[in-house]
Design a protein around this motif. Structure first.
Motif, short mmCIF file in Angstrom:
data_model
loop_
_atom_site.label_atom_id
_atom_site.label_comp_id
_atom_site.label_asym_id
_atom_site.label_seq_id
_atom_site.Cartn_x
_atom_site.Cartn_y
_atom_site.Cartn_z
N VAL A 117 -5.27 45.68 -7.42
CA VAL A 117 -4.46 47.16 -6.62
C VAL A 117 -2.83 47.60 -7.46
O VAL A 117 -1.74 46.80 -7.90
CB VAL A 117 -4.12 46.77 -4.73
CG1 VAL A 117 -3.04 47.41 -4.39
CG2 VAL A 117 -5.08 45.99 -4.36
N ALA A 130 1.01 51.06 -5.37
CA ALA A 130 0.80 51.74 -3.81
C ALA A 130 0.66 51.34 -2.65
O ALA A 130 1.35 51.02 -1.70
CB ALA A 130 -1.31 51.30 -4.20
N ASN A 131 1.42 49.01 -3.14
CA ASN A 131 2.27 48.71 -2.28
C ASN A 131 3.24 49.15 -1.61
O ASN A 131 3.92 49.16 -0.73
CB ASN A 131 1.88 47.09 -2.86
CG ASN A 131 1.07 46.16 -2.70
OD1 ASN A 131 0.84 46.36 -0.82
ND2 ASN A 131 0.49 45.58 -3.28
N ALA A 191 2.84 51.88 -0.17
CA ALA A 191 3.35 51.00 1.51
C ALA A 191 4.40 50.40 2.70
O ALA A 191 4.39 50.91 3.21
CB ALA A 191 2.10 50.06 1.44
N ARG A 227 -0.80 46.07 5.45
CA ARG A 227 -0.91 46.38 3.95
C ARG A 227 -2.01 45.77 3.20
O ARG A 227 -2.98 46.26 3.04
CB ARG A 227 0.31 46.16 2.83
CG ARG A 227 1.73 46.36 3.30
CD ARG A 227 2.40 46.33 2.04
NE ARG A 227 2.92 44.82 1.65
CZ ARG A 227 4.02 44.29 2.72
NH1 ARG A 227 4.84 45.11 3.17
NH2 ARG A 227 3.90 43.04 2.05
N ARG A 249 -5.21 47.96 5.49
CA ARG A 249 -4.83 49.66 4.84
C ARG A 249 -5.18 49.42 3.15
O ARG A 249 -5.20 50.56 3.11
CB ARG A 249 -4.29 50.53 5.77
CG ARG A 249 -4.37 49.91 6.84
CD ARG A 249 -3.54 50.92 7.97
NE ARG A 249 -2.89 51.12 8.99
CZ ARG A 249 -2.27 51.38 9.66
NH1 ARG A 249 -1.87 52.39 9.81
NH2 ARG A 249 -2.54 51.38 11.08
N VAL A 250 -4.42 48.64 2.25
CA VAL A 250 -4.38 49.19 1.72
C VAL A 250 -5.25 48.49 0.01
O VAL A 250 -6.02 48.51 -0.67
CB VAL A 250 -2.78 49.09 1.05
CG1 VAL A 250 -2.35 49.15 -0.31
CG2 VAL A 250 -1.76 50.35 1.51
N GLU A 251 -4.88 47.08 0.29
CA GLU A 251 -5.17 45.94 -0.38
C GLU A 251 -6.68 45.09 -0.49
O GLU A 251 -7.24 45.45 -1.67
CB GLU A 251 -4.44 44.54 -0.27
CG GLU A 251 -3.10 44.95 -1.11
CD GLU A 251 -2.00 43.77 -0.31
OE1 GLU A 251 -1.28 42.75 -1.50
OE2 GLU A 251 -2.62 42.57 0.87
#
Length: 379
Positions: free
Chosen positions: A275, A279-280, A283, A293, A296-298
């Motif tokens: 990732v 992006a982190n 977030a 996180r 929804r992201v990782e």
């Protein structure tokens, strides 16, 4: 002109000189090879020979991958046509125990046309939907062919006819071993991979241990499971009551789960590590909590790598489940080892062919899922 196509054409033409089918006095003795032009009367066999030749020639045209794909399909159809025509022709007038089987020439041509098809598809680079459609067409055509009875005279079909109930039971057991161990490894491996991603010290301890388990040969792993589970079943009546024993399903299942953990845990760590840091950071800037996180992201961004790990496990376990037949685990391996004990080649094929088909289908389906999971910009 396609260089692989030239290699396939030359190999295919050479294979036409090999025995296309074999005729044996019974299911055990070695058969006598029969050339492709001699397996059936010329009127019945000529269409198949022509289709094989034309299919090989179409594979030479590199600039037209769709034509090459059509040549591969035509060549496969020609080989199957010749096989279907040769069965009743060779058995006519033979002893009632006589058996006909595909020979080295057929298996070689099958490999040539499958490789030609794969090369053409690599040129076309179809999307996930197109690949799913092609897979459906291929499986549908195979189902129609087997259901039509055109290959019913082949020895492997006769082996199936005498063991149809056992084949269904073996199929269910093989699926339970392969998919059940995959699901169990995922339930254990995903949380463990998440912990390894978060804590470097734990990662340094767990991954080498799982790597060591991967180095243990499959037969040795099954052998280790037998005394351990025998002792457990003898010590704990509750374990014996739920079916845990030294031989059978339990040791095979546990061994497959152990083999599955490294790809699942390793790819979970790699997927989460892939990732992008921005992006982190974005977030965090939006006020997301660590669980938010993660979900929804990782996980969405790392999902292709996670699914790649599951693909490795599924294909691996479909193949390893065959070895389970040695310790009474069931599955297609029971036919393979029965055939080896009886020197019955077609009984071996009854277990080997569906294993290969299942592994190929699983690999294609998982590849499609991996592609679908990629963000559109990175597909």
């Amino acid at each position: 002109m396609s260089a692989p196509g030239v290699a396939f054409a030359l190999t295919g033409l050479a294979l036409l000189l090999a025995p296309f089918m074999t005729l044996a006095a019974n299911r055990i003795v070695a058969g006598e090879g029969v050339a492709p032009w001699a397996v059936a009367p010329m009127a019945a066999g000529l269409p198949g020979l022509l289709a094989i030749g034309v299919g090989l020639m179409l594979g030479l045209v590199r600039a037209l991958p769709r034509l090459r794909l059509g040549g591969a399909v035509l060549g496969l159809a020609g080989a199957v046509w010749l096989l279907a025509a040769g069965g009743p022709s060779l058995l006519e007038g033979a002893d009632q125990y006589a058996r006909v089987s595909p020979g080295a020439g057929f298996w070689g041509l099958l490999a040539v046309f499958v490789l030609l098809m794969a090369d053409a598809l690599a040129q076309l680079n179809p999307g996930p939907a197109a690949r799913a459609g092609l897979l459906g067409l291929g499986l549908g055509g195979l189902a129609i062919l087997l259901g039509s009875g055109a290959l019913a005279d082949l020895s492997v079909a006769q082996e199936f006819a005498g063991r149809s109930d056992a084949f269904v039971a073996a199929t269910l057991r093989h699926l339970a071993l392969a998919f059940g161990s995959l699901a169990t490894a995922a339930l254990i491996g995903f949380p463990l991979g998440l912990l390894c991603h978060r804590r470097a010290g734990l990662r340094g301890a767990i991954l080498p241990l799982l790597s060591f388990l991967q180095t243990v040969p499959s037969l040795a792993m099954f052998g280790i499971m037998i005394p351990l589970l025998s002792w457990l079943a003898a010590t704990l009546p509750a374990a014996r009551a739920i079916g845990i024993a030294g031989i059978g399903f339990a040791p095979a299942f546990i061994a497959l789960v152990l083999y599955s953990l490294l790809p699942v845990v390793g790819n979970t760590v790699a997927g989460l590590a892939s990732v992008p840091p921005p992006a982190n950071e974005a977030a965090r800037g939006m006020g997301m909590t660590p669980p938010q996180r993660l979900y929804r992201v990782e996980l969405p961004l790392g999902l292709p790598i996670l699914l790649t790990g599951l693909r490795i496990v599924l294909v691996q376990n479909i193949g390893l489940a065959v070895i389970a037949g040695l310790i009474g685990g069931g599955g297609y391996g029971s036919f393979v080892f029965q055939g080896l004990n009886q020197t019955a080649t077609d009984l071996i094929l009854l277990g080997a062919l569906p294993t290969v088909l299942l592994a190929m289908v699983a690999a294609i389906v998982m590849d499609i899922l991996v592609d679908l999971s990629r963000p559109k910009g990175r597909a």
